[in-house]
Write a protein that holds these residues in place. Structure first.
Motif, PDB file in Angstrom:
ATOM      1  N   LEU A 389      66.415  24.087  79.259  1.00 43.31           N
ATOM      2  CA  LEU A 389      67.587  23.232  79.434  1.00 43.31           C
ATOM      3  C   LEU A 389      68.763  23.862  78.696  1.00 43.31           C
ATOM      4  CD1 LEU A 389      68.944  20.588  80.328  1.00 43.31           C
ATOM      5  CD2 LEU A 389      68.047  19.525  78.249  1.00 43.31           C
ATOM      6  N   LEU A 390      69.847  24.140  79.428  1.00 45.96           N
ATOM      7  CA  LEU A 390      71.027  24.783  78.865  1.00 45.96           C
ATOM      8  C   LEU A 390      72.161  23.761  78.794  1.00 45.96           C
ATOM      9  CD1 LEU A 390      70.865  28.043  81.034  1.00 45.96           C
ATOM     10  CD2 LEU A 390      69.971  27.742  78.718  1.00 45.96           C
ATOM     11  N   LEU A 391      72.681  23.524  77.600  1.00 47.29           N
ATOM     12  CA  LEU A 391      73.745  22.535  77.397  1.00 47.29           C
ATOM     13  C   LEU A 391      74.952  23.222  76.767  1.00 47.29           C
ATOM     14  CD1 LEU A 391      71.627  19.623  75.837  1.00 47.29           C
ATOM     15  CD2 LEU A 391      72.260  19.927  78.226  1.00 47.29           C
ATOM     16  N   LEU A 418      68.527  25.232  74.826  1.00 50.74           N
ATOM     17  CA  LEU A 418      69.530  26.140  74.260  1.00 50.74           C
ATOM     18  C   LEU A 418      70.870  25.443  74.407  1.00 50.74           C
ATOM     19  CD1 LEU A 418      70.311  28.871  73.032  1.00 50.74           C
ATOM     20  CD2 LEU A 418      70.481  29.793  75.357  1.00 50.74           C
ATOM     21  N   VAL A 419      71.486  25.080  73.280  1.00 50.65           N
ATOM     22  CA  VAL A 419      72.703  24.278  73.314  1.00 50.65           C
ATOM     23  C   VAL A 419      73.823  24.992  72.573  1.00 50.65           C
ATOM     24  CG1 VAL A 419      71.874  22.950  71.313  1.00 50.65           C
ATOM     25  CG2 VAL A 419      73.744  22.041  72.699  1.00 50.65           C
ATOM     26  N   VAL A 420      74.989  25.073  73.222  1.00 47.08           N
ATOM     27  CA  VAL A 420      76.208  25.556  72.580  1.00 47.08           C
ATOM     28  C   VAL A 420      76.941  24.341  72.036  1.00 47.08           C
ATOM     29  CG1 VAL A 420      78.463  26.606  72.941  1.00 47.08           C
ATOM     30  CG2 VAL A 420      76.449  27.612  74.012  1.00 47.08           C
ATOM     31  N   SER A 421      77.205  24.331  70.747  1.00 46.05           N
ATOM     32  CA  SER A 421      77.893  23.180  70.157  1.00 46.05           C
ATOM     33  C   SER A 421      78.529  23.580  68.829  1.00 46.05           C
ATOM     34  CB  SER A 421      76.918  22.021  69.937  1.00 46.05           C
ATOM     35  OG  SER A 421      77.581  20.908  69.368  1.00 46.05           O
ATOM     36  N   HIS A 422      79.656  22.913  68.521  1.00 44.00           N
ATOM     37  CA  HIS A 422      80.282  23.069  67.203  1.00 44.00           C
ATOM     38  C   HIS A 422      80.117  21.790  66.375  1.00 44.00           C
ATOM     39  CE1 HIS A 422      81.986  26.859  68.429  1.00 44.00           C
ATOM     40  NE2 HIS A 422      82.626  26.306  69.433  1.00 44.00           N
ATOM     41  N   ASP A 423      79.357  20.844  66.900  1.00 42.72           N
ATOM     42  CA  ASP A 423      79.136  19.570  66.220  1.00 42.72           C
ATOM     43  C   ASP A 423      77.997  19.747  65.216  1.00 42.72           C
ATOM     44  OD1 ASP A 423      78.384  16.974  65.470  1.00 42.72           O
ATOM     45  OD2 ASP A 423      79.063  16.134  67.378  1.00 42.72           O
ATOM     46  N   ARG A 424      78.348  19.845  63.946  1.00 40.49           N
ATOM     47  CA  ARG A 424      77.351  20.131  62.903  1.00 40.49           C
ATOM     48  C   ARG A 424      76.271  19.063  62.824  1.00 40.49           C
ATOM     49  NH1 ARG A 424      80.286  22.566  57.512  1.00 40.49           N
ATOM     50  NH2 ARG A 424      81.296  24.347  58.507  1.00 40.49           N
ATOM     51  N   ALA A 425      76.702  17.797  62.850  1.00 41.38           N
ATOM     52  CA  ALA A 425      75.726  16.708  62.719  1.00 41.38           C
ATOM     53  C   ALA A 425      74.747  16.732  63.889  1.00 41.38           C
ATOM     54  CB  ALA A 425      76.450  15.364  62.649  1.00 41.38           C
TER      55      ALA A 425
END
Length: 752
Positions: A389-391, A418-425
């Motif tokens: 799953l790619l997010l 596999l997730v691209v995110s800048h949301d630390r929490a």
């Protein structure tokens, strides 16, 4: 006709393998047709050979050789057709009204969903109306072959790949989505048990655009069942890597299913819940095949009554029914394995967790806004349960309750994420491992969430810098001795020894120093309270549909307020009321006469002229300063150097956000009202924003889904629920616990 492939290659030595296979198969298909129950009126040999001639010449064949080949084939095939026609005049066509069971048997052992459906939907054969050549050409397969050829030509002519936006969740029609889904994820009715679903791709380069390399000699390793957070600066190529995986441009094993959430679905009359159910193309097609098999078996029962019990026709029909029943069992087993009977309840639970009520689940997809359609795309992916799953920045489209639900859902996800995110929490809750993309490479931090990655990386950089500096000092020491004694006869042997030591030292690179990003909001002048107040305010876009009721809120110069709640509960509406863009139906909004407000809109890009540079746009929209003053002001928000002089359409999403922050500060505001300020900002930008807001001498009211920035900046949590806006008794973490407790009580969040 057994050596057709050899003849084709002799006529066109440089032919592409894909074209050769297609041409050979097509000729064999025409040859088989001449042996079946067809006549010269139903098949045109010269016309078919002219098609092959043009195909081979276009593939680089020498015209003379191709003409010789097609003429020879035409003579042989015409003779076979003539013999068959003569035979039919004597014996008659006894199989005219029957499905060719031999063909069915021949394909049974290696039949996939596409070939099965092709056989079952061949209406001209099943309905016994006579065979027509046009029904035998599979246009979808032809288009697939042409795409493969185009891809090979592109790779041969270019050393880089230009990626298109993923079509997986953004096609104009369901047919396109279905065919692309099956191309990326071919359905095999056989079991994939025992096959490893780990992904390991070694030593690959990845390019984007006009030859810009984003990864060099990189290795990607994804262990099945782990959840990876892919992090890195804006513009480093994280989304491009996800697209390459989603389209199998990188060598992902075929038995591993992939789904990529990147773009919103296109709205139509399909209901939200049906859209989610249709996203599982395997289930959808298997159900369709199951129905077609049942219909064909019923048709066979009717046909049997027309023949004598011991006739050849009845035997053929019984054989066909036996094959269909066997295949029906395979389809049923696959549907059972997929838990098809539980699909609707599972789809409803996912939609509910992402904010869709029982009523809105049955609304047409075209009635939803872009943000809600993005949620539908996410729901479709979660429902399909792919192996990979790619997010891509999933939290940008969600509110705090939905992000909390998604994080909880992914924690129980039994495949690879596999997730691209800048949301630390979000990454702290979801990720079991972090992949850091930088400097055309991928660095792995196994067993790390974002916080542990960040601290480990800092320590790793310190060690690298220490090792580099020590080696540089040692090199300098060796070089000094060599320079001093190289030509001294007494010391020459020692000098030579040090030269060899110097040559054997590994070449270390200095650790990269990431650019520091800083934001600075100007300090406003003092104003006396009350600053900005709402007293018993109610609002609705019509009197019978009240969105906010009896709101009391007091915003001071030292306020740090986070406004939370589900999408559609009136958060942005409340901000517009404070900005006087809307008028309340009841109650009073008072503001200090000298008050200046800086407003950051969630869709701030819509108000920008992207054909202008940041400096030109600011001087046009907020006149009164020199270009040098605008450039200096932009520099305080990380838009340094020539970035302020480039057209804004060339800037990344995060850089456009920084321009918007710079613009809202030009009037030196007393209060900052921010609607989703964290969207598009990378980790450095988020850190800079949090620090700047903490240092700001005025008040802050923000609507945000980013738990980290709320936790760093805000002292008060206000929640909008059921038309009421009230202060929540606790911090953002307490609010998340409250959301999970409510969801658990409703039976929404559970392991799927």
């Amino acid at each position: 006709m057994s050596n057709i492939g050899l003849q084709v290659r002799q006529a066109v030595p440089s032919i592409d393998t894909v074209v050769a296979n297609y041409a050979t198969g097509y000729i064999q298909h025409v040859s088989n047709s001449t042996e079946e129950s067809v006549t010269a009126q139903q098949i045109n040999i010269p016309e078919e050979m002219e098609y092959i001639r043009e195909l081979l010449i276009d593939a680089g064949g020498i015209e003379e050789k191709v003409n010789t080949l097609t003429k020879l084939l035409e003579e042989k095939l015409s003779q076979k057709l003539k013999e068959n026609t003569a035979k039919l005049e004597l014996t008659g066509d006894r199989s005219k009204r029957l499905l060719d069971v031999n063909m069915l048997r021949q394909n049974n052992s290696k039949r996939d969903i596409n070939s099965s459906l092709a056989l079952l939907s061949a209406s001209n054969d099943i309905e016994h109306t006579g065979r027509k050549m046009e029904s035998r050409v599979d246009k979808k397969k032809l288009e697939k072959q042409e795409r493969k050829i185009a891809k090979k030509v592109a790779k041969r002519n270019n050393k880089f790949v230009q990626y298109e936006a993923s079509k997986l969740l953004n096609e104009g029609s369901n047919e396109d989505y279905d065919s692309f889904f099956l191309e990326i994820n071919p359905l095999d009715l056989g079991s994939s048990a025992g096959k490893s679903k780990d992904i390991k791709i070694d030593n690959f380069d990845l390019y984007v655009g006009e030859g810009q390399r984003i990864l060099s000699d990189a290795s990607l390793t994804l262990a099945f069942g782990r959840r990876y957070g892919l992090v890195g600066q804006n513009g480093i190529g994280k989304s491009t890597l996800l697209r390459a995986l989603s389209r199998r441009e990188l060598n992902v094993p075929k038995h591993i299913t992939i789904l990529h959430v990147e773009q919103e679905i296109r709205g139509d009359d399909t209901s939200a819940i049906q859209s989610v159910l249709d996203a599982d193309v395997w289930r959808k097609n298997l159900l369709g095949e199951e129905q077609k098999i049942a219909e064909r078996i019923q048709e066979i029962e009717k046909l049997r009554a027309e023949f004598e019990e011991d006739s050849n026709e009845v035997r053929k029909l019984d054989n066909e029914r036996e094959d269909l029943e066997k295949h029906s069992l395979e389809v049923t087993e696959k549907l059972s394995e997929m838990e098809s009977d539980k699909a609707e309840s599972r789809a409803a639970a996912i939609l509910y967790g992402l904010g869709f009520t029982k009523e809105t689940q049955h609304l047409a997809t075209k009635s939803f806004s872009g943000g809600w359609r993005m949620r539908l795309s996410l729901a479709r992916a979660l429902f399909c349960k792919p192996d990979l799953l790619l997010l891509d920045e999933p939290s940008n489209m969600l509110d705090v309750p939905s992000i909390t639900y998604l994080a909880k859902y992914l924690q129980g996800y039994e495949a690879t994420v596999l997730v691209v995110s800048h949301d630390r929490a979000f990454l702290n809750e979801v990720a079991t491992d972090i992949i850091h993309q930088h400097s055309e490479r991928l660095d792995y931090y196994r067993g790390s969430n974002f916080d542990s990655f960040y601290s480990t990386r800092e320590e790793r950089i310190k060690n690298q810098r220490r090792e580099y500096e020590n080696q540089m000092a040692y090199r300098k020491h060796l070089q000094a001795f060599i320079d001093k004694f190289r030509y001294n006869a007494a010391k020459s042997s020692e000098a030579q020894s040090r030269i060899k030591k110097l040559e054997k030292l590994p070449l270390l690179e200095a650790p990269e120093d990431e650019k520091t990003v800083t934001f600075k909001f100007p300090d406003p002048d003092k104003v006396s309270p009350p600053i900005l107040q709402m007293q018993n305010v109610s609002f609705g876009y019509s009197p019978d549909k009240i969105l906010l009721k009896g709101v009391d809120m007091d915003i001071q110069m030292d306020s740090r307020i986070a406004f939370c709640g589900g999408n559609g509960t009136g958060k942005t509406t409340l901000l517009k009321l404070l900005m006087e863009n809307l008028s309340p139906l009841d109650g009073l909004i008072t503001r200090n006469g000298r008050l200046r407000i800086g407003y950051f809109a969630q869709h701030h890009v819509d108000s920008m002229d992207l054909t202008l540079s940041a400096v030109s746009w600011m001087s046009k929209t907020f006149p009164g300063k020199s270009d040098e003053e605008y450039r200096r002001h932009l520099g305080s928000f990380g838009i340094t150097g020539t970035l302020g002089l480039q057209k804004m359409e060339l800037l990344s999403g995060g850089q456009k956000s920084r321009v918007a922050f710079a613009a809202l500060c030009l009037n030196t505001p007393h209060i900052l009202i921010l609607d989703e300020p964290s969207n598009h900002l990378d980790t450095q930008g988020l850190d800079a924003l949090a620090e700047a807001l903490n240092n700001f001498q005025g008040g802050v009211l923000m609507v945000s889904h980013d738990v980290s920035i709320i936790d760093k900046v805000c002292k008060e949590i206000w929640v909008s629920e059921d038309s009421c806006v009230k202060r929540f008794p606790g911090d953002i973490h307490d609010y998340k616990k409250h959301i999970l407790a409510s969801a658990d009580a409703a039976g929404v969040v559970r392991k799927h």
